[in-house]
Design a protein around this motif. Structure first.
Motif, PDB file in Angstrom:
ATOM      1  N   THR A 615     118.638 -43.026 -42.851  1.00  0.00           N
ATOM      2  CA  THR A 615     118.415 -41.709 -43.454  1.00  0.00           C
ATOM      3  C   THR A 615     119.743 -41.002 -43.695  1.00  0.00           C
ATOM      4  O   THR A 615     120.633 -41.008 -42.837  1.00  0.00           O
ATOM      5  CB  THR A 615     117.534 -40.851 -42.537  1.00  0.00           C
ATOM      6  OG1 THR A 615     116.295 -41.539 -42.323  1.00  0.00           O
ATOM      7  CG2 THR A 615     117.260 -39.490 -43.160  1.00  0.00           C
ATOM      8  N   THR A 616     119.881 -40.397 -44.864  1.00  0.00           N
ATOM      9  CA  THR A 616     121.116 -39.691 -45.204  1.00  0.00           C
ATOM     10  C   THR A 616     121.319 -38.499 -44.275  1.00  0.00           C
ATOM     11  O   THR A 616     120.399 -37.707 -44.041  1.00  0.00           O
ATOM     12  CB  THR A 616     121.068 -39.202 -46.658  1.00  0.00           C
ATOM     13  OG1 THR A 616     120.890 -40.328 -47.517  1.00  0.00           O
ATOM     14  CG2 THR A 616     122.346 -38.479 -47.030  1.00  0.00           C
ATOM     15  N   GLN A 617     122.533 -38.370 -43.752  1.00  0.00           N
ATOM     16  CA  GLN A 617     122.919 -37.205 -42.961  1.00  0.00           C
ATOM     17  C   GLN A 617     123.561 -36.196 -43.913  1.00  0.00           C
ATOM     18  O   GLN A 617     124.520 -36.522 -44.604  1.00  0.00           O
ATOM     19  CB  GLN A 617     123.916 -37.596 -41.872  1.00  0.00           C
ATOM     20  CG  GLN A 617     123.408 -38.677 -40.931  1.00  0.00           C
ATOM     21  CD  GLN A 617     124.508 -39.175 -40.002  1.00  0.00           C
ATOM     22  OE1 GLN A 617     124.993 -38.430 -39.163  1.00  0.00           O
ATOM     23  NE2 GLN A 617     124.898 -40.424 -40.174  1.00  0.00           N
ATOM     24  N   LEU A 618     123.045 -34.985 -43.936  1.00  0.00           N
ATOM     25  CA  LEU A 618     123.537 -33.960 -44.860  1.00  0.00           C
ATOM     26  C   LEU A 618     123.960 -32.719 -44.095  1.00  0.00           C
ATOM     27  O   LEU A 618     123.270 -32.267 -43.172  1.00  0.00           O
ATOM     28  CB  LEU A 618     122.451 -33.570 -45.857  1.00  0.00           C
ATOM     29  CG  LEU A 618     122.332 -34.378 -47.146  1.00  0.00           C
ATOM     30  CD1 LEU A 618     121.167 -33.858 -47.978  1.00  0.00           C
ATOM     31  CD2 LEU A 618     123.616 -34.324 -47.956  1.00  0.00           C
ATOM     32  N   VAL A 619     125.105 -32.169 -44.490  1.00  0.00           N
ATOM     33  CA  VAL A 619     125.540 -30.850 -44.025  1.00  0.00           C
ATOM     34  C   VAL A 619     125.523 -29.968 -45.262  1.00  0.00           C
ATOM     35  O   VAL A 619     126.408 -30.064 -46.129  1.00  0.00           O
ATOM     36  CB  VAL A 619     126.939 -30.910 -43.388  1.00  0.00           C
ATOM     37  CG1 VAL A 619     127.401 -29.513 -43.000  1.00  0.00           C
ATOM     38  CG2 VAL A 619     126.926 -31.831 -42.171  1.00  0.00           C
ATOM     39  N   LYS A 620     124.505 -29.110 -45.364  1.00  0.00           N
ATOM     40  CA  LYS A 620     124.267 -28.339 -46.579  1.00  0.00           C
ATOM     41  C   LYS A 620     124.958 -26.981 -46.522  1.00  0.00           C
ATOM     42  O   LYS A 620     125.074 -26.368 -45.457  1.00  0.00           O
ATOM     43  CB  LYS A 620     122.765 -28.140 -46.788  1.00  0.00           C
ATOM     44  CG  LYS A 620     121.992 -29.440 -46.971  1.00  0.00           C
ATOM     45  CD  LYS A 620     120.503 -29.166 -47.162  1.00  0.00           C
ATOM     46  CE  LYS A 620     119.723 -30.464 -47.330  1.00  0.00           C
ATOM     47  NZ  LYS A 620     118.275 -30.200 -47.515  1.00  0.00           N
ATOM     48  N   ALA A 621     125.390 -26.518 -47.696  1.00  0.00           N
ATOM     49  CA  ALA A 621     126.086 -25.232 -47.786  1.00  0.00           C
ATOM     50  C   ALA A 621     125.096 -24.098 -48.015  1.00  0.00           C
ATOM     51  O   ALA A 621     124.017 -24.283 -48.582  1.00  0.00           O
ATOM     52  CB  ALA A 621     127.100 -25.276 -48.921  1.00  0.00           C
ATOM     53  N   SER A 622     125.516 -22.909 -47.591  1.00  0.00           N
ATOM     54  CA  SER A 622     124.713 -21.704 -47.837  1.00  0.00           C
ATOM     55  C   SER A 622     124.986 -21.136 -49.225  1.00  0.00           C
ATOM     56  O   SER A 622     124.238 -20.304 -49.724  1.00  0.00           O
ATOM     57  CB  SER A 622     125.038 -20.639 -46.788  1.00  0.00           C
ATOM     58  OG  SER A 622     126.447 -20.365 -46.786  1.00  0.00           O
TER      59      SER A 622
END
Length: 767
Positions: A615-622
């Protein structure tokens, strides 16, 4: 026998003792009389003092040859002989208590025919004769003992039968050959029986150069003594112990050698190799033509040894390398166990078989020679007992179980490198390329750990790193860990000036980097990138013609392969102006494919990682970006904390963690796709949910350290090494018209051809 019984009955009881005596004589296997003109059948195998019968073949079951004991040669094999060997009943069958091998004149398609080959065994389309050759290799082999073969030869023109053995673990003739019987015609016209031994001369210019020890006995030697000799069966025998091999015919000694004296040219004792049995009938024109049909009849084959031993030695374990040089390695292992005793150990390199055999030893240590510097090898050792039984083997990359081990040469170990000056985290290898473990020790874990992670000091610090690898002397590296210096961590910089691009000759553009790849940075060897598709270089990487679905024509930049190989902490920065913001566009996407990459996403701004298809690990921006507006974006990863962040114009907008460092992705799959402006998903079924970047990209930089917000605010000054306040003051004093150039001291210049840092319209640029 019925007439004997009748006569004794008539003579009365006084002759009963004679009758019982004759019965005992006929029943005793030790003294049973055999008809010399017939094969034996259903006979109890006789005992021989000092020996135990181990195995053989009495050929008593009519039909096909017993394939649990014998294998067949197929095709044309040796000596320009006329026959093609087959495994059909027409050429070999069992009947009437004997094996019958038949040589026949017939046109036969060569099953190995290859008209392009230079080898007569393959470029001969049809053979004129067929015959059979059976052998016990991979089925039964033996070491020492007595071999007895009872057979009848029927000499004719071209008749070439043989009873012989061949060694098990080396190529001919280094494996040793013993011809218990051969029949053929000499060039002088004499018909002879031979008793031969053969070993290799070990001539590097002729691998088949052979030393022979042969006895030639004219057939007339036997037929003069017995006119019926040809009609009878005879016993050919070999006695083999650790000192001598002696060959007999009907109990008469024909030839003998001292094993330790009749060696291969390299000093190896050929007849300490296990041998396996051959029975064959070849056909060859010795100047008299070849008869249309010929027969070789074998009554039995019997093997006796000093003890009956079918138990193999235990597998070799504890195999390890004690020392390695440039061209040699010393290895040891734990002694194997065997019920009758281990005779020797055979050593193999990079696989099993005769071409991999390195030598033998009676101890549990061996020196492997002839290694190539910088090459990794795989080793296996098998124990051999005194009956010819080998221990199990299983080549694996393990130093303990199953008799396999890998090792590195001294030259490879010497090539291990650690930078003398360290400005960021470095990758210390935990294993050599073949899997041999490497462990590290740091003299100061507070500055640099044994895994290569750094806590950059306020002042330069000297530390010692020590590397340990089994079989090698420890290596020490005295290094200096420096205070934080972002300029030293710049790995690649692309300003995308028009003059940085040139035709590749392959229809694409080559784009030169302006900086990067120095000591203390990634192990980089080429900074030239390739512009593919309909993008252009016009002071930016112009990808404004890209569309959401035009993957076959879209423009993108391909950075050199291997970018991730040693990457730990990193920062990717660029000035971008997206034309569209849609469908998960990528600024960068580094890795081996869609299942294994690390990327920076523009639409739904995020930094992501996919490892081994999980599963892709994502750090999403605000924060989300808008079209047709310029941004300075940065994507960072810190190896010590595994923290990933995203910045826009120096402001942190995303913060999270990843499990893997970039180099781990490259360790799993080769890093071959390092895209700028391209998504790894473009050639998959998920392409409809992903898109290439559409817009312009400028001042693309890659650092081997995770930059912070302050450093991103001063990124231009950091790159030049000029302090931010000084740069600001200089820029305020400059009043520059369009397309006017100044050097860093503020002097007006014409557009230069030389690379350097210049100021245009109050902005610093690298040219």
């Amino acid at each position: 026998m019925r007439n004997i019984y009748h006569r004794l009955a008539l003579r009365g009881a006084t002759d009963l003792k004679i009758w019982f005596g004759l019965m005992a004589l006929c029943a005793s296997p030790a003294v049973a009389q055999t008809d010399p003109y017939q094969p034996t059948r259903d006979v109890e195998i006789p005992e021989i003092p000092g020996y135990v019968y181990c195995w053989g073949d009495e050929f008593d079951k009519d039909g096909a040859v017993d394939r649990s004991l014998w294998a067949f040669e197929i095709g044309m094999k040796r000596g320009n002989e006329a026959q093609c060997y087959t495994d059909r009943l027409d050429n070999a069958y069992v009947e009437g208590g004997q094996l019958v091998i038949v040589g026949k004149k017939e046109r036969w398609l060569n099953p190995n025919y290859d008209p392009s080959s230079g080898d007569w065994r393959k470029n001969t389309h049809y053979a004129s004769y067929t015959s059979a050759s059976i052998y016990g290799k991979d089925v039964r082999h033996f070491l020492f003992g007595r071999v007895e073969v009872r057979a009848r030869i029927t000499p004719g023109n071209g008749y070439f039968p043989a009873i012989w053995t061949c060694g098990y673990n080396r190529n001919w003739p280094a494996n040793g050959e013993i011809d218990i019987m051969e029949h053929y015609w000499l060039s002088s016209g004499k018909e002879v029986l031979t008793a031969n031994f053969a070993v290799s001369k070990c001539d590097p210019n002729d691998i088949y150069a052979t030393n022979w020890n042969s006895t030639f006995t004219p057939l007339t030697y036997w037929t003069d003594k017995d006119p019926d000799w040809i009609k009878k069966y005879h016993v050919w025998r070999m006695d083999w112990d650790e000192e001598t091999i002696t060959l007999y015919l009907d109990g008469e000694k024909r030839n003998s050698i001292k094993i330790r004296e009749f060696r291969n040219g390299d000093g190896a004792i050929a007849f300490y190799n296990p041998q396996y049995m051959w029975l064959n009938l070849a056909l060859k024109d010795f100047g008299h033509g070849i008869d249309e049909e010929q027969h070789f009849e074998v009554d039995y084959f019997r093997l006796y040894q000093r003890s009956k031993d079918t138990e193999a030695p235990t597998a070799v374990n504890g195999l390890h390398v004690t020392e390695v040089g440039d061209t040699w390695a010393e290895v040891e292992w734990n002694p194997a166990m065997d019920n009758v005793g281990v005779f020797r150990y055979d050593v193999y390199l990079d696989g099993m078989g005769s071409t991999k055999y390195q030598g033998s030893t009676t101890t549990n240590a061996f020196t492997v020679k002839g290694l190539k510097p910088g090459t990794r090898y795989q080793l296996a050792v098998r124990a051999l007992d005194k009956a010819g039984n080998y221990s199990p083997y299983n080549i694996r990359l393990t130093p303990v179980a199953n008799g396999g081990v890998t090792f590195v040469t001294k030259a490879e170990w010497s090539a291990l490198h650690v930078p003398a000056d360290i400005y960021t985290d470095i990758l210390l290898p935990t294993a050599m390329a073949d899997g041999t473990p490497v462990t590290w020790h740091s003299s100061d874990e507070t500055v640099m750990t044994a895994t290569g992670l750094t806590t950059l000091p306020a002042t330069p610090q000297q530390i010692t790193l020590t590397a340990h690898c089994d079989g090698q002397q420890d290596r020490t590296f005295n290094v200096t860990v420096h205070p934080r210096n972002v300029a030293q961590c710049l790995t690649l910089y692309y300003p995308f000036e028009a003059e940085d691009a040139s035709e590749s000759g392959q229809g694409d553009m080559q784009v030169m980097a302006a900086a990067g790849a120095g000591e203390g940075k990634l192990n980089w060897h080429a900074a030239t990138a390739t512009l593919i598709g309909k993008g252009s270089i016009d002071g930016t990487l112009n990808l404004t013609k890209n569309t959401a679905t035009g993957f076959n024509t879209n423009g993108y930049l391909m950075l050199p392969q291997g970018l991730l190989d040693q990457m730990r902490s990193f920062t990717v920065t660029a000035r971008i102006k997206p034309k569209t913001v849609t469908k998960l566009q990528r600024l960068f996407d580094f890795g081996s494919g869609c299942q294994n990459s690390i990327f920076g996403r523009i639409d739904k701004l995020a930094i992501g990682e996919k490892y081994k298809g999980a599963t892709t690990q994502l750090v999403k921006a605000s924060k989300q970006l808008s079209a047709n507006r310029e941004y300075l974006v940065a994507f960072t990863f810190d190896a010590a904390s595994h923290t990933a962040k995203v910045y826009v114009d120096g402001e942190e907008v995303a913060n999270g963690t990843f499990a893997q460092e970039p180099w781990e992705l490259a360790a799993y799959a080769v890093n071959v796709r390092n895209y700028i402006g391209r998504t790894q998903w473009w050639d998959t079924s998920s392409a409809s949910d992903n898109a290439d970047f559409c817009g312009t990209i400028d001042d693309l930089r890659l650092y081997s350290i995770a930059l912070n917000a302050d450093e991103l605010q001063d990124i231009d000054a950091i790159m030049t090494g000029i302090g931010s306040e000084e740069l600001k003051m200089r820029n305020e004093k400059l009043k520059v018209k369009n397309e006017e150039w100044l050097d860093l001291s503020g002097r007006h210049i014409t557009r230069p051809s030389r690379r350097g840092i210049y100021i245009i319209n109050h902005k610093k640029w690298m040219h």
